[in-house]
Design a protein around this motif. Structure first.
Motif, PDB file in Angstrom:
ATOM      1  N   ASN A 171      22.277 -37.463 -39.930  1.00  0.00           N
ATOM      2  CA  ASN A 171      22.709 -37.431 -41.324  1.00  0.00           C
ATOM      3  C   ASN A 171      23.107 -38.819 -41.813  1.00  0.00           C
ATOM      4  O   ASN A 171      23.510 -39.683 -41.029  1.00  0.00           O
ATOM      5  CB  ASN A 171      23.906 -36.489 -41.496  1.00  0.00           C
TER       6      ASN A 171
ATOM      7  N   ASN B 172      24.626 -44.543 -47.909  1.00  0.00           N
ATOM      8  CA  ASN B 172      24.244 -44.340 -49.301  1.00  0.00           C
ATOM      9  C   ASN B 172      25.489 -44.122 -50.135  1.00  0.00           C
ATOM     10  O   ASN B 172      26.614 -44.251 -49.621  1.00  0.00           O
ATOM     11  CB  ASN B 172      23.234 -43.191 -49.455  1.00  0.00           C
TER      12      ASN B 172
ATOM     13  N   TYR C 144      12.613 -40.782 -42.757  1.00  0.00           N
ATOM     14  CA  TYR C 144      12.155 -39.571 -43.430  1.00  0.00           C
ATOM     15  C   TYR C 144      13.339 -38.732 -43.892  1.00  0.00           C
ATOM     16  O   TYR C 144      14.173 -38.300 -43.111  1.00  0.00           O
ATOM     17  CB  TYR C 144      11.270 -38.743 -42.496  1.00  0.00           C
ATOM     18  N   ARG C 145      13.418 -38.512 -45.205  1.00  0.00           N
ATOM     19  CA  ARG C 145      14.457 -37.657 -45.792  1.00  0.00           C
ATOM     20  C   ARG C 145      13.927 -36.228 -45.858  1.00  0.00           C
ATOM     21  O   ARG C 145      12.881 -35.974 -46.463  1.00  0.00           O
ATOM     22  CB  ARG C 145      14.817 -38.153 -47.188  1.00  0.00           C
ATOM     23  N   ASN C 146      14.660 -35.274 -45.253  1.00  0.00           N
ATOM     24  CA  ASN C 146      14.140 -33.917 -45.198  1.00  0.00           C
ATOM     25  C   ASN C 146      14.884 -32.925 -46.079  1.00  0.00           C
ATOM     26  O   ASN C 146      14.673 -31.710 -45.968  1.00  0.00           O
ATOM     27  CB  ASN C 146      14.099 -33.412 -43.741  1.00  0.00           C
TER      28      ASN C 146
ATOM     29  N   ASN D 136      17.469 -34.085 -35.903  1.00  0.00           N
ATOM     30  CA  ASN D 136      17.949 -34.540 -37.208  1.00  0.00           C
ATOM     31  C   ASN D 136      19.301 -35.230 -37.075  1.00  0.00           C
ATOM     32  O   ASN D 136      20.109 -34.877 -36.226  1.00  0.00           O
ATOM     33  CB  ASN D 136      18.081 -33.363 -38.171  1.00  0.00           C
TER      34      ASN D 136
ATOM     35  N   PHE E 136      20.219 -45.687 -51.286  1.00  0.00           N
ATOM     36  CA  PHE E 136      20.246 -45.796 -49.832  1.00  0.00           C
ATOM     37  C   PHE E 136      20.176 -47.276 -49.466  1.00  0.00           C
ATOM     38  O   PHE E 136      19.333 -48.016 -49.968  1.00  0.00           O
ATOM     39  CB  PHE E 136      19.065 -45.038 -49.218  1.00  0.00           C
TER      40      PHE E 136
ATOM     41  N   THR F 232      23.080 -36.199 -46.244  1.00  0.00           N
ATOM     42  CA  THR F 232      21.651 -36.073 -46.495  1.00  0.00           C
ATOM     43  C   THR F 232      20.958 -36.071 -45.141  1.00  0.00           C
ATOM     44  O   THR F 232      21.172 -36.966 -44.325  1.00  0.00           O
ATOM     45  CB  THR F 232      21.134 -37.240 -47.350  1.00  0.00           C
TER      46      THR F 232
ATOM     47  N   ASN G 233      16.484 -43.076 -54.245  1.00  0.00           N
ATOM     48  CA  ASN G 233      15.581 -42.019 -53.807  1.00  0.00           C
ATOM     49  C   ASN G 233      16.117 -40.659 -54.216  1.00  0.00           C
ATOM     50  O   ASN G 233      17.320 -40.412 -54.175  1.00  0.00           O
ATOM     51  CB  ASN G 233      15.399 -42.074 -52.279  1.00  0.00           C
TER      52      ASN G 233
ATOM     53  N   VAL H 165      12.057 -35.554 -51.003  1.00  0.00           N
ATOM     54  CA  VAL H 165      11.743 -35.404 -49.587  1.00  0.00           C
ATOM     55  C   VAL H 165      10.585 -36.344 -49.257  1.00  0.00           C
ATOM     56  O   VAL H 165       9.632 -36.478 -50.023  1.00  0.00           O
ATOM     57  CB  VAL H 165      11.376 -33.935 -49.267  1.00  0.00           C
TER      58      VAL H 165
ATOM     59  N   ILE I 185      18.174 -36.546 -42.350  1.00  0.00           N
ATOM     60  CA  ILE I 185      17.035 -37.405 -42.044  1.00  0.00           C
ATOM     61  C   ILE I 185      16.621 -37.144 -40.611  1.00  0.00           C
ATOM     62  O   ILE I 185      17.418 -36.683 -39.789  1.00  0.00           O
ATOM     63  CB  ILE I 185      17.381 -38.896 -42.248  1.00  0.00           C
TER      64      ILE I 185
END
Length: 897
Positions: A776, A872, A804-806, A774, A815, A878, A842, A845, A880
């Motif tokens: 950020n 963003n 992919y935003r988790n 991951n 974004f 956040t 956005n 998830v 990702i």
């Protein structure tokens, strides 16, 4: 405020450049003796003096006073003019406006629905009164929610004064509350740090930006800045030389803030005079034994940031100012503020601002009691002795040693630095052009044949251009220029150089009626006529070869009955090419503007109609002639009106004849479905190219496209057939030979290609080890992705970047995907934010999809490597996925034909 960081320090020049301003701060603890500038129990009546004596002495040391805090700008709730603080109110203070928007995980920032009281802060009449009493320029911050009527009345109040409630609309013989003195400037800034999510104005601007289809807070800020600037410009007609329209930006974040803001300012037909940042140098722990070293490093880093913004300011023809700046500290800040090293550090910092092209820096703030987590306040209380306040002592020492840097805005200040100096070489001459220096009444030009050792060449130059004649061809000359007023000589400009060459191409390039637009110099060599800019949008240059920059066609000189341009320094009897650039930006039909043109007495255009010739408004047209210089070595172009004013946008004088350009190199084909895309390297001196094709190697070429630039897609071909291509380059002197031949076979290949990154990383968590699944993204944390396109075939029809935003801890946000250079690695420095490709809102998830077709296609036809950087508008991280993730990897999905 935001804690910031800043290029190697240079020795301070003998003459001051930077002006030093300050700003007050209300004590929000209720202890008015700390920072309240008025006498306790003062009577706030017209003509009275409610000010305490020390505030008048201290604030009078500065050149400018910024009323951000004293006007309670942050989180301000004022909307209508009736909401403002009146000058008769017995409480001309804050308190601090708490945030209506509060941080509330997991939903990010939330509007509590509890706005602040209206009418907080100091009345505008007392702001004006303080500036008049101390002879300091005024910097006002417009509350973010106020309407146009409020802005109009504020502009009127500052210029004409008020009766205590309503502003006057014209000059009064005996105003109840006086206007700003006519010798003083007014800086106008929309709100404060609208890019900062810690303030309500950020969230309100974000909502309005999205609602108005602008996308985000920065574009809304640009729109409102344009609107406010237009209102003030209208009210201040006849005194706009005193008006400075400010665009607020962020010092540490390259130029992406002002890039987005200025795009909207220009789109809405607005203008600015200065870009403002806040160079805070963070010393870290105020108790550290390495305090001096840490502070010096921070100052140097912040000055490097200023260089970036100075380059931006120069490129936009505006000055660089600092709305705030100075020492910052978040740990043991009280010890940092009292550190004796601040005496020298503040002088070092101001020296750096001086040598790095800053016109004004407003130090923040003047009085405030330092706590362990903030260090605002050069003094801890008004009565504190200068010797006991190291930061203030250093500031006063520097101002004292640099006359004109402070001590009042209206008198005693030398001009600021001129705008970017450009030099254009001609035959035995160099044409200079520069941006106006604030307050200058004339200019001194300096010259040398060695870089960095310029001495005075000519004084008393009344305009912002000068042509230095009688030079030796082949010798390089170096120039600087400085503004002059009754106080003295201001700072020198950047250095510019040029080498005169006999018969050189591009001897004269003048933006007639406008400022410098490289390689065109600012308007010069004219007699008669008036300047105008009637259009700031895009100019259609599709029908001309070698067009001038867009700015040349946007500005103009027009006149009746006649106007003349006389270009000196040419060789008598020698024939030159004269190119006249025209664009009709006012009339929308033919026969509305008609005029004639003569060159050295010979009529070359009779009853010329720009619109009729070009066929449309805002469309460029070039008329080209050959003419011999007269006996005085001049080309004289005379314009004579027939109907509604003669007009010209630009003039070029080039060497006639010359040589054709060299054959192009780097011809590269890319096959697609029934087509081949060709790219090649530009040839020096070329104005256009001819692309030729054959189905026989080495012969039988036919021209398939002319004129073209440095790329072309040849469509309608037969898949499976081998095609052979060459290209030539041409200019007014003829065409080159053919380039080296290349071949290509169109194919019906293509398909869908799902690519994963070959490298990715973010600012905070380095993925070089290849183990972190991951990374950020945030407003400050900008992850980068690199993809190889070598396996893609066919012609690209679409491309989407999928990230992919988790998590949704930060809530909804915008974004942004940006272009980036490819010269980075996971182990190295993350690339800077480039041009914004697209933005997506956005709040879920899953994959965020960015359409990036145009950008990817360009890279596919180039080096077949593409890089992106994300950011963003959210203040927190956040999460990702990274390429190391076993699921939901970042993707670049390409569909080709």
């Amino acid at each position: 405020m935001l804690l910031l960081i800043a290029a190697a320090l240079l020795p301070a020049p003998a003459q001051a450049v930077v002006h030093v301003g300050g700003q007050g701060w209300f004590s929000y603890t209720g202890d008015q003796t700390v920072s309240y500038p008025f006498v306790a129990g003062a009577t706030y009546t017209p003509g009275s003096n409610p000010w305490a004596s020390q505030p008048l002495i201290d604030m009078g040391t500065y050149n400018t006073i910024r009323f951000m805090d004293w006007g309670c700008t942050n989180n301000n709730s004022n909307v209508a003019w009736g909401d403002r603080k009146l000058p008769s109110n017995t409480d001309q203070s804050g308190p601090w406006n708490p945030n209506e928007w509060q941080w509330a995980p997991p939903n990010n920032w939330t509007d509590t629905g509890t706005p602040n009281p209206k009418g907080l802060g100091m009345a505008y009449e007392w702001m004006v009164d303080l500036c008049n009493r101390t002879n300091t320029n005024m910097w006002v911050c417009i509350p973010d929610q106020v309407n146009d009527d409020y802005v109009t009345k504020l502009a009127q109040l500052i210029r004409f004064g008020s009766n205590g409630t309503t502003p006057y609309t014209s000059t009064q013989g005996s105003p109840v509350f006086a206007p700003l003195n006519s010798s003083l400037k007014i800086y106008v800034e929309y709100s404060n740090e609208v890019w900062n999510a810690g303030f309500d104005q950020y969230h309100r601007a974000m909502q309005l930006g999205i609602a108005q289809g602008l996308g985000d807070n920065l574009h809304y800020y640009g729109r409102r800045t344009a609107q406010i600037g237009k209102i003030f410009t209208s009210i201040w007609t006849g005194s706009t030389s005193r008006l400075v329209r400010v665009l607020g930006a962020q010092c540490v974040n390259s130029t992406w803030v002002e890039d987005n803001e200025i795009a909207q300012v220009q789109a809405d037909g607005g203008a600015i005079d200065a870009v403002a940042v806040a160079p805070y140098w963070d010393v870290g722990d105020g108790s550290s034994s390495s305090y001096l070293s840490n502070a010096t490093t921070a100052i140097n880093g912040q000055l490097a940031n200023l260089d970036v913004h100075k380059t931006w300011a120069n490129s936009h023809g505006v000055s660089l100012v600092c709305y705030e700046g100075g020492m910052a500290c978040g740990t043991n800040a009280d010890q940092a503020r009292r550190n004796a090293n601040n005496l020298s550090l503040y002088q070092t910092f101001l020296d750096g601002c001086n040598t790095h092209g800053v016109d004004l820096i407003n130090l923040y703030a003047h009085v405030g009691t330092p706590g362990t987590s903030n260090a605002w306040g050069a003094k801890e209380f008004w009565a504190q002795a200068t010797s006991a306040a190291p930061s203030w002592n250093g500031t006063v020492t520097w101002i004292t040693n640099h006359p004109g840097s402070g001590n009042g805005g209206g008198g005693g200040s030398v001009p600021g630095a001129p705008g970017t100096l450009t030099a254009g070489a001609g035959n035995s001459q160099v044409a200079l052009s520069w941006g106006a220096a604030s307050g200058a009444t004339s200019y001194t030009v300096y010259r040398s044949t060695a870089s960095g050792s310029e001495t005075s060449l000519v004084t008393g130059v009344a305009t912002t251009s000068y042509t230095n004649t009688g030079l030796t061809n082949g010798t390089t000359y170096y120039y600087k220029v400085a503004g002059v007023d009754s106080t003295g000589t201001g700072s020198q400009s950047n250095e510019a150089s040029a080498t005169p060459v006999a018969g050189s191409s591009g001897l004269v390039k003048i933006n007639t009626g406008g400022p410098a637009a490289s390689p065109f110099v600012a308007d010069t060599d004219f007699s008669g006529g008036t300047t105008a800019t009637n259009w700031t949008g895009t100019i259609d240059t599709s029908a001309v070869t070698s067009p001038a920059p867009q700015a040349v066609y946007q500005s103009e000189r027009y006149g009746s009955p006649a106007m003349t341009y006389t270009m000196p320094g040419l060789t008598s009897g020698t024939t030159y090419q004269v190119r006249l650039h025209f664009c009709e930006n006012y009339f929308t039909t033919s026969a509305q503007r008609v005029f004639s043109v003569a060159i050295n007495g010979t009529t070359v255009l009779t009853n010329f109609d720009i619109f009729a010739t070009a066929g449309a408004i805002h469309k460029a047209n070039i008329q080209q002639f050959n003419a011999a210089a007269n006996g005085s070595g001049q080309i004289v172009v005379a314009f004579t009106n027939v109907t509604n004013n003669a007009l010209v946008n630009g003039i070029e004088i080039n060497a006639a004849g010359g040589s054709p350009p060299a054959a192009p190199t780097g011809l590269t084909p890319t096959a697609g479905n029934t087509q081949v895309t060709l790219n090649w390297t530009a040839s020096s001196g070329a104005t256009a190219y001819d692309l030729k094709r054959s189905t026989t190697s080495g012969s039988g070429y036919v021209t398939v496209a002319s004129p073209v630039t440095t790329n072309f897609t040849n469509t309608g071909l037969t898949n499976g057939t081998t095609y052979y291509f060459v290209v030539d380059a041409k200019n007014a002197s003829g065409a080159s030979g053919n380039s080296a031949q290349v071949s290509s076979v169109p194919t019906s290949g293509g398909g869908t290609f799902t690519l994963n990154p070959t490298a990715d990383r973010d600012n905070q968590s380095d993925n070089a080890a290849g183990t972190n699944p991951n990374i950020n993204v945030s407003q400050w944390d900008n992850p980068a992705y690199k993809f190889s396109l070598t396996g893609v075939t066919g012609t690209i029809s679409s491309a989407k970047l999928r990230i992919y935003r988790n998590d949704v801890v930060q809530g909804s946000g915008i974004f942004n995907a940006h272009q980036a250079v490819d010269t980075w690695t996971e182990n190295g420095t993350i690339p800077a934010l480039g041009t914004t490709i697209t933005s997506v809102t956005n709040n879920a998830v899953g994959y965020i999809e960015f359409t990036v077709t145009s950008y990817v296609t360009g890279e596919y036809n180039g080096d077949k490597t593409v890089s992106f950087v994300l950011d963003n508008n959210l203040g927190g991280w956040t999460g990702i996925t990274a390429r190391e993730s076993t699921t939901n990897k970042p993707q670049l999905v390409i569909v080709s034909n």
